[in-house]
Motif scaffolding. Structure first.
Motif, mmCIF file in Angstrom:
data_model
loop_
_atom_site.group_PDB
_atom_site.id
_atom_site.type_symbol
_atom_site.label_atom_id
_atom_site.label_comp_id
_atom_site.label_asym_id
_atom_site.label_seq_id
_atom_site.Cartn_x
_atom_site.Cartn_y
_atom_site.Cartn_z
ATOM 1 N N LEU A 98 -41.828 67.680 87.647
ATOM 2 C CA LEU A 98 -42.495 67.352 88.912
ATOM 3 C C LEU A 98 -42.943 68.624 89.620
ATOM 4 C CD1 LEU A 98 -40.243 64.484 90.305
ATOM 5 C CD2 LEU A 98 -42.655 64.296 89.707
ATOM 6 N N ARG A 99 -42.075 69.627 89.638
ATOM 7 C CA ARG A 99 -42.395 70.890 90.306
ATOM 8 C C ARG A 99 -43.619 71.556 89.666
ATOM 9 N NH1 ARG A 99 -40.778 76.179 88.896
ATOM 10 N NH2 ARG A 99 -39.489 75.184 87.324
ATOM 11 N N ARG A 100 -43.689 71.508 88.335
ATOM 12 C CA ARG A 100 -44.800 72.140 87.619
ATOM 13 C C ARG A 100 -46.089 71.335 87.711
ATOM 14 N NH1 ARG A 100 -42.116 73.340 81.866
ATOM 15 N NH2 ARG A 100 -42.734 71.172 81.730
ATOM 16 N N GLY A 101 -45.994 70.075 88.116
ATOM 17 C CA GLY A 101 -47.188 69.233 88.192
ATOM 18 C C GLY A 101 -47.521 68.550 86.885
ATOM 19 N N ASP A 102 -46.524 68.359 86.014
ATOM 20 C CA ASP A 102 -46.758 67.675 84.738
ATOM 21 C C ASP A 102 -47.083 66.198 84.932
ATOM 22 O OD1 ASP A 102 -46.230 70.063 83.528
ATOM 23 O OD2 ASP A 102 -44.276 69.500 82.711
ATOM 24 N N TYR A 103 -46.668 65.628 86.045
ATOM 25 C CA TYR A 103 -46.965 64.234 86.351
ATOM 26 C C TYR A 103 -48.145 64.187 87.317
ATOM 27 C CZ TYR A 103 -42.536 62.760 84.298
ATOM 28 O OH TYR A 103 -41.504 62.510 83.437
#
Length: 187
Positions: A98-103
Motif C-alpha cells: 500500500l505504501r509503495r502504491g502497488d494497489y
C-alpha cells in the motif's frame, strides 16, 4: 411434394428419393401473417436494474446501519510516522505494498469540509459500496484542514471488520492528506 433441383445443389436421385420418404406425411405450415411480438428489452433491463441496484433510500438506511461499527470513543494506538495498520492475520508486506502504491484504488471518497458525523456516514456508505461491488482497494481523502478527520479516520477504520490494511497514500493519491484502504472481498 415437389422437390426442385437447385443449380448449385448436387444431390443424386437416391438422395432426393430418401428425402421424399422422410418428408412423407409432412404438412405445410400455415402462416397467419402475424409477426412475432418484439421483445420488451428496455422493460426487462429496467426491471433487472431495479432488482440489482437498491434505491437511494435503501442505500441511506444501509449506510446508517453500517456506521454502527464506528465509535468515537475507541482509540487505537498508531506508532510514529505515517498512519498504517494491518488486521490480525494480515502480512506486514500488504502494508508495504500500500505504501509503495502497488494497489490502485477503484473508488475515491473526498471528505474535505465534512463534519465528523457526515464523514462517518459517508465512510460507511463507501465501505458498503466496496462490499457490494467487490472492490478491494479504495482511497479516502480527508485533507489537512483542522486535522480532526485525519486523526479520527484511522480509529474508525480499525473498528470495521472488512478492513484488511490501510496506509497513508503515496503522493499520486494524495500523500499525507489521504489513506489507501485494502478491504476483504467476499468471493
Amino acid at each position: 411434394m415437389v422437390v426442385k433441383k437447385h443449380q448449385s445443389c448436387s444431390l443424386s436421385e437416391d438422395d432426393i428419393e430418401l428425402f421424399r420418404e422422410a418428408a412423407k406425411g409432412a404438412a405445410r405450415i400455415k402462416q397467419d401473417k402475424r409477426p412475432p411480438e418484439p421483445p420488451k428489452i428496455a422493460e426487462l433491463r429496467k426491471r433487472r436494474q431495479l432488482s440489482q441496484h437498491p434505491s437511494a433510500q435503501q442505500i441511506a438506511d444501509a449506510s446508517r446501519s453500517a456506521s454502527h461499527y464506528f465509535s468515537d470513543d475507541f482509540e487505537a494506538h498508531f506508532g510514529e510516522g505515517p498512519v498504517r495498520f494491518a488486521a490480525d492475520g494480515e502480512s506486514a508486506y500488504v502494508v508495504k505494498q500500500l505504501r509503495r502504491g502497488d494497489y490502485t484504488p477503484e473508488l475515491l471518497l473526498d471528505l474535505h469540509g465534512m463534519t465528523l458525523a457526515t464523514a462517518r456516514q459517508e465512510l460507511a456508505a463507501l465501505l458498503l459500496a466496496c462490499e457490494r461491488e467487490h472492490i478491494d482497494c479504495c482511497c479516502i481523502m480527508h485533507g489537512h484542514g483542522s486535522g480532526k478527520l485525519k486523526r479520527q479516520l484511522p480509529h474508525w477504520l480499525v473498528q470495521h471488520p472488512h478492513i484488511r490494511a490501510f496506509h497513508q497514500a503515496p503522493l499520486e493519491w494524495g500523500g499525507g492528506a489521504s489513506l489507501l484502504v485494502l478491504l476483504k472481498v467476499a468471493s
